[in-house]
Design a protein around this motif. Structure first.
Motif, PDB file in Angstrom:
ATOM      1  N   ASN A 296       0.860  -1.185   0.000  1.00  0.00           N
ATOM      2  CA  ASN A 296       0.000   0.000   0.000  1.00  0.00           C
ATOM      3  C   ASN A 296       0.900   1.241   0.000  1.00  0.00           C
ATOM      4  N   PRO A 297       0.797   2.137  -0.987  1.00  0.00           N
ATOM      5  CA  PRO A 297      -0.248   2.261  -2.006  1.00  0.00           C
ATOM      6  C   PRO A 297       0.216   1.926  -3.424  1.00  0.00           C
ATOM      7  N   VAL A 298       1.427   1.364  -3.599  1.00  0.00           N
ATOM      8  CA  VAL A 298       1.937   1.171  -4.963  1.00  0.00           C
ATOM      9  C   VAL A 298       1.708  -0.241  -5.490  1.00  0.00           C
ATOM     10  N   LEU A 299       1.139  -1.120  -4.694  1.00  0.00           N
ATOM     11  CA  LEU A 299       0.670  -2.437  -5.126  1.00  0.00           C
ATOM     12  C   LEU A 299       1.762  -3.293  -5.770  1.00  0.00           C
ATOM     13  N   VAL A 300       2.956  -3.221  -5.217  1.00  0.00           N
ATOM     14  CA  VAL A 300       4.052  -4.086  -5.640  1.00  0.00           C
ATOM     15  C   VAL A 300       3.978  -5.385  -4.847  1.00  0.00           C
ATOM     16  N   SER A 301       4.247  -6.501  -5.501  1.00  0.00           N
ATOM     17  CA  SER A 301       4.240  -7.822  -4.857  1.00  0.00           C
ATOM     18  C   SER A 301       5.662  -8.370  -4.865  1.00  0.00           C
ATOM     19  N   VAL A 302       6.274  -8.452  -3.691  1.00  0.00           N
ATOM     20  CA  VAL A 302       7.669  -8.923  -3.634  1.00  0.00           C
ATOM     21  C   VAL A 302       7.719 -10.425  -3.911  1.00  0.00           C
ATOM     22  N   ALA A 410     -12.266  -3.605 -13.129  1.00  0.00           N
ATOM     23  CA  ALA A 410     -12.907  -2.797 -14.169  1.00  0.00           C
ATOM     24  C   ALA A 410     -12.355  -1.376 -14.170  1.00  0.00           C
ATOM     25  N   VAL A 411     -12.176  -0.785 -12.982  1.00  0.00           N
ATOM     26  CA  VAL A 411     -11.639   0.574 -12.891  1.00  0.00           C
ATOM     27  C   VAL A 411     -10.176   0.586 -13.335  1.00  0.00           C
ATOM     28  N   ALA A 412      -9.396  -0.395 -12.872  1.00  0.00           N
ATOM     29  CA  ALA A 412      -7.982  -0.463 -13.257  1.00  0.00           C
ATOM     30  C   ALA A 412      -7.828  -0.636 -14.761  1.00  0.00           C
ATOM     31  N   ASP A 413      -8.648  -1.489 -15.363  1.00  0.00           N
ATOM     32  CA  ASP A 413      -8.561  -1.719 -16.804  1.00  0.00           C
ATOM     33  C   ASP A 413      -8.945  -0.451 -17.577  1.00  0.00           C
ATOM     34  N   LEU A 414      -9.963   0.257 -17.087  1.00  0.00           N
ATOM     35  CA  LEU A 414     -10.344   1.524 -17.716  1.00  0.00           C
ATOM     36  C   LEU A 414      -9.174   2.501 -17.689  1.00  0.00           C
ATOM     37  N   LEU A 415      -8.562   2.668 -16.532  1.00  0.00           N
ATOM     38  CA  LEU A 415      -7.442   3.599 -16.399  1.00  0.00           C
ATOM     39  C   LEU A 415      -6.255   3.154 -17.248  1.00  0.00           C
ATOM     40  N   GLN A 416      -6.023   1.846 -17.290  1.00  0.00           N
ATOM     41  CA  GLN A 416      -4.901   1.313 -18.070  1.00  0.00           C
ATOM     42  C   GLN A 416      -5.069   1.618 -19.561  1.00  0.00           C
ATOM     43  N   ARG A 417      -6.299   1.625 -20.034  1.00  0.00           N
ATOM     44  CA  ARG A 417      -6.544   1.925 -21.453  1.00  0.00           C
ATOM     45  C   ARG A 417      -6.178   3.371 -21.799  1.00  0.00           C
ATOM     46  N   HIS A 418      -6.074   4.224 -20.785  1.00  0.00           N
ATOM     47  CA  HIS A 418      -5.725   5.626 -21.015  1.00  0.00           C
ATOM     48  C   HIS A 418      -4.228   5.874 -20.934  1.00  0.00           C
ATOM     49  N   VAL A 419      -3.451   4.872 -20.547  1.00  0.00           N
ATOM     50  CA  VAL A 419      -1.999   5.040 -20.460  1.00  0.00           C
ATOM     51  C   VAL A 419      -1.412   5.106 -21.869  1.00  0.00           C
ATOM     52  N   HIS A 433      -1.086  -5.237 -13.350  1.00  0.00           N
ATOM     53  CA  HIS A 433      -0.442  -4.268 -14.239  1.00  0.00           C
ATOM     54  C   HIS A 433       0.973  -3.941 -13.783  1.00  0.00           C
ATOM     55  N   SER A 434       1.467  -4.643 -12.778  1.00  0.00           N
ATOM     56  CA  SER A 434       2.794  -4.423 -12.232  1.00  0.00           C
ATOM     57  C   SER A 434       3.787  -5.406 -12.856  1.00  0.00           C
ATOM     58  N   ASP A 435       5.077  -5.013 -12.885  1.00  0.00           N
ATOM     59  CA  ASP A 435       6.086  -5.956 -13.362  1.00  0.00           C
ATOM     60  C   ASP A 435       6.373  -7.045 -12.327  1.00  0.00           C
ATOM     61  N   THR A 436       5.694  -6.973 -11.165  1.00  0.00           N
ATOM     62  CA  THR A 436       5.797  -8.032 -10.155  1.00  0.00           C
ATOM     63  C   THR A 436       4.553  -8.911 -10.138  1.00  0.00           C
ATOM     64  N   PHE A 451     -16.083 -19.248  -5.687  1.00  0.00           N
ATOM     65  CA  PHE A 451     -15.318 -18.003  -5.633  1.00  0.00           C
ATOM     66  C   PHE A 451     -14.106 -18.076  -6.556  1.00  0.00           C
ATOM     67  N   ASN A 452     -13.893 -16.991  -7.293  1.00  0.00           N
ATOM     68  CA  ASN A 452     -12.701 -16.834  -8.118  1.00  0.00           C
ATOM     69  C   ASN A 452     -11.828 -15.745  -7.504  1.00  0.00           C
ATOM     70  N   ALA A 453     -10.600 -16.089  -7.160  1.00  0.00           N
ATOM     71  CA  ALA A 453      -9.700 -15.119  -6.551  1.00  0.00           C
ATOM     72  C   ALA A 453      -9.398 -13.979  -7.517  1.00  0.00           C
ATOM     73  N   GLY A 454      -9.140 -12.818  -6.946  1.00  0.00           N
ATOM     74  CA  GLY A 454      -8.800 -11.645  -7.744  1.00  0.00           C
ATOM     75  C   GLY A 454      -7.658 -10.884  -7.110  1.00  0.00           C
ATOM     76  N   TYR A 455      -7.671  -9.563  -7.284  1.00  0.00           N
ATOM     77  CA  TYR A 455      -6.529  -8.744  -6.898  1.00  0.00           C
ATOM     78  C   TYR A 455      -6.862  -7.737  -5.801  1.00  0.00           C
ATOM     79  N   GLY A 456      -8.025  -7.859  -5.200  1.00  0.00           N
ATOM     80  CA  GLY A 456      -8.376  -6.974  -4.099  1.00  0.00           C
ATOM     81  C   GLY A 456      -8.983  -5.668  -4.555  1.00  0.00           C
ATOM     82  N   CYS A 457      -9.273  -4.817  -3.570  1.00  0.00           N
ATOM     83  CA  CYS A 457     -10.057  -3.607  -3.826  1.00  0.00           C
ATOM     84  C   CYS A 457      -9.203  -2.374  -4.086  1.00  0.00           C
TER      85      CYS A 457
END
Length: 546
Positions: A296-302, A410-419, A433-436, A451-457
């Motif tokens: 938090n808040p850069v969503l990097v996964s070590v 859905a929000v992340a994908d929308l924002l990613q389309r604007h990059v 969307h991280s290199d990790t 349930f299908n796991a995802g990436y959190g809120c």
């Protein structure tokens, strides 16, 4: 245009507002910075507050009565705790060389013990005008009493008596604590967490894990604070933090007498595990490595897999805070000696109760010595009313989490389309969307029929300029302020608000990815089409700045 505009007034919580809500609305970029800088005109409008910031509402009411009945000096504040060691903790914090403003002198702190309806409180008194110099011990330890406990005790203030004691006594010589009784709700909550931990495992089950290996706390920070105490009894030495760490956790670690080493950059290019290995080789003993997964808040996964290999080789403990990933999405039992979770966030999901949990993992060698410490030293500090509320809120945890995962993606994908070149959006910070991303998916739970796991809120978005970020934020029709994992979407210019007051300190955090041009977003349970429309509208204003 979006039909539903946010109408919650500044200083109020997200709906439904009540005596135990833990959010507060501070709309607009500049209002957030004014609040950060202590603008009293904003503080006077607060009708709700994150309870770990300072005693507020019902807790503040109880403190005022205690101060009167225990004859505190005029113009003094009061912090009530359940643990006698809170006195020494407050002294260590207040008199530390780390205090830059409102540093207290030894004679200014006073200590009193009161009994209320069978509950013993250890109360730290301080000059009200030096509040900034002491409040960090309330924030960083997370061990203050909750609003529900205060509400209960306010019905019995006629029973308040002051308990005499030798003010020079050590914590172990003070009148003994009462702590709080554990109820059937405590056991049910541990059992619920246990079932979530063993649901859809990534690797074979942790050998011998039981609900009795789960310990409950009044806040996530209290869980971290007590884990630190326990580990230092088992393996004293400097601790290591990897990547972005919640600011109160970072501040607590930075003041650890045993020493703290922080590796900020943890993206795929940083080769942080090579740096960590070189560091632990030069140290006689590294106590433990702490990591948020993802951060938090850069969503990097070590790389937890490599981290586990290093821990096995060099003998340190791994503590993983899985709050952002959440029980339902990730399984870190194959890597972590200890798992810490803020139950306040998506596990509770309704922003009206706080809690934390600690899981001791029997799969690794430090389990037995840590378990021995906990069996001897653990005492319940979480009020039954809070546990009951956590239990009720988390009944729909999996169903809510499915919606949170869907909406955030859905929000992340929308924002990613604007990059792209010339766009206002330069980067979307979200696990896939991280290199990790591969580090996250390694510990992602397999799909089941239910349930299908995802990436959190949680996600963050970075803009090409601060002006673009402000334009986006000021026109984003969601609630704005601290907290994550709530039922309604929350946005926050987190880096500016939390870190921006100290430019020199902020420069350090910028070095591993926390930038002024970022906005943190905790997605809620709204209809996904509505959310997409809200974010598309705000993006139009950001694009105008570019």
């Amino acid at each position: 245009m979006v039909a539903n505009r946010i109408t919650t007034e500044l200083g109020h919580s997200i709906p439904p507002e009540g005596p135990h809500t833990i959010t507060f609305q501070v709309p607009g970029w500049d209002n957030a910075l004014a609040f950060r800088d202590g603008d009293q005109s904003l503080f006077q409008k607060l009708e709700s507050l994150y309870p770990r910031f300072m005693p507020f509402g019902l807790v503040k009411q109880l403190c005022a009565i205690i101060q009167e009945k225990a004859s505190f000096p005029a113009a003094y504040g009061c912090l009530p705790f359940l643990h006698p060691a809170s006195f020494s903790m407050a002294q260590a914090f207040a008199f530390s060389h780390h205090r830059k403003i409102a540093k207290l002198e030894p004679g200014e702190l006073i200590f009193k013990i009161v009994d209320i309806h069978g509950v013993r409180l250890y109360c730290v008194g301080f000059p009200a005008d030096k509040r900034p110099g002491i409040m960090g011990c309330w924030q960083n330890s997370g061990a203050g009493i909750s609003s529900r406990m205060a509400e209960h005790l306010l019905n019995h203030t006629d029973t308040i008596i002051e308990v005499p004691f030798n003010t020079d006594a050590e914590a172990g010589q003070l009148p003994p604590p009462t702590y709080l009784p554990q109820t059937n709700a405590h056991e049910q909550l541990r059992e619920r967490i246990f079932n979530l931990l063993i649901r859809a495992p990534v690797t074979p089950q942790a050998a011998g894990l039981r609900s009795g290996d789960i310990y409950l706390y009044p806040t996530g920070m209290a869980a971290i604070y007590r884990v630190h105490e326990a580990i230092m009894q088992v393996r004293p030495g400097p601790l290591v933090g990897l990547g972005a760490i919640f600011h109160n956790t970072y501040h607590m670690f930075r003041e650890s007498p045993e020493g703290f080493k922080h590796f900020g950059p943890c993206d795929a290019q940083s080769k942080v595990m090579d740096g960590l290995e070189a560091y632990v080789k030069t140290q006689q003993t590294v106590s433990y490595v702490f990591v948020e997964f993802p951060s938090n808040p850069v969503l990097v996964s070590v790389d937890l897999k490599r981290l586990r290999q290093l821990a096995d080789q060099y003998g340190f403990i791994i503590v993983v805070d899985d709050t952002i990933g959440s029980f339902c999405n990730i399984d870190v039992l194959s890597a972590a000696d200890v798992i810490i979770t803020s139950l306040t966030k998506s596990f509770s999901g309704y922003a009206d109760v706080m809690g934390g949990s600690v899981v001791l993992n029997p799969s690794f060698p430090f389990y037995t010595p840590l378990k021995n410490v906990y069996q001897e030293a653990f005492h319940n500090e979480i009020f039954a009313g809070d546990v009951e509320h956590l239990l009720a809120n988390s009944a729909d945890y999996l169903a809510r989490s499915a919606t949170l995962n869907r909406n955030a993606k859905a929000v992340a994908d929308l924002l990613q389309r604007h990059v792209g070149p010339g766009s206002a959006v330069t980067q979307v910070l979200y696990p896939p969307h991280s290199d990790t991303a591969a580090n996250y998916t390694t510990f992602m739970r397999p799909a089941t029929e239910t349930f299908n796991a995802g990436y959190g809120c949680l996600l963050s978005v970075e803009f090409a300029s601060r002006d673009a970020a402000r334009a986006f934020y000021d026109h984003l029709q969601v609630h704005q302020g601290p907290h994550l994992g709530a039922h309604l979407t929350l946005a926050m210019n987190y880096n500016e608000w939390v870190l921006g007051k100290d430019p020199e300190d902020f420069e350090y955090h910028i070095g591993y990815g926390l930038k002024r041009e970022q906005v943190r977003i905790s997605v809620g349970l709204e209809e996904v089409e509505e959310l997409v429309q809200v974010f598309e509208e705000a993006l139009r204003f950001a694009e105008k700045e570019v």
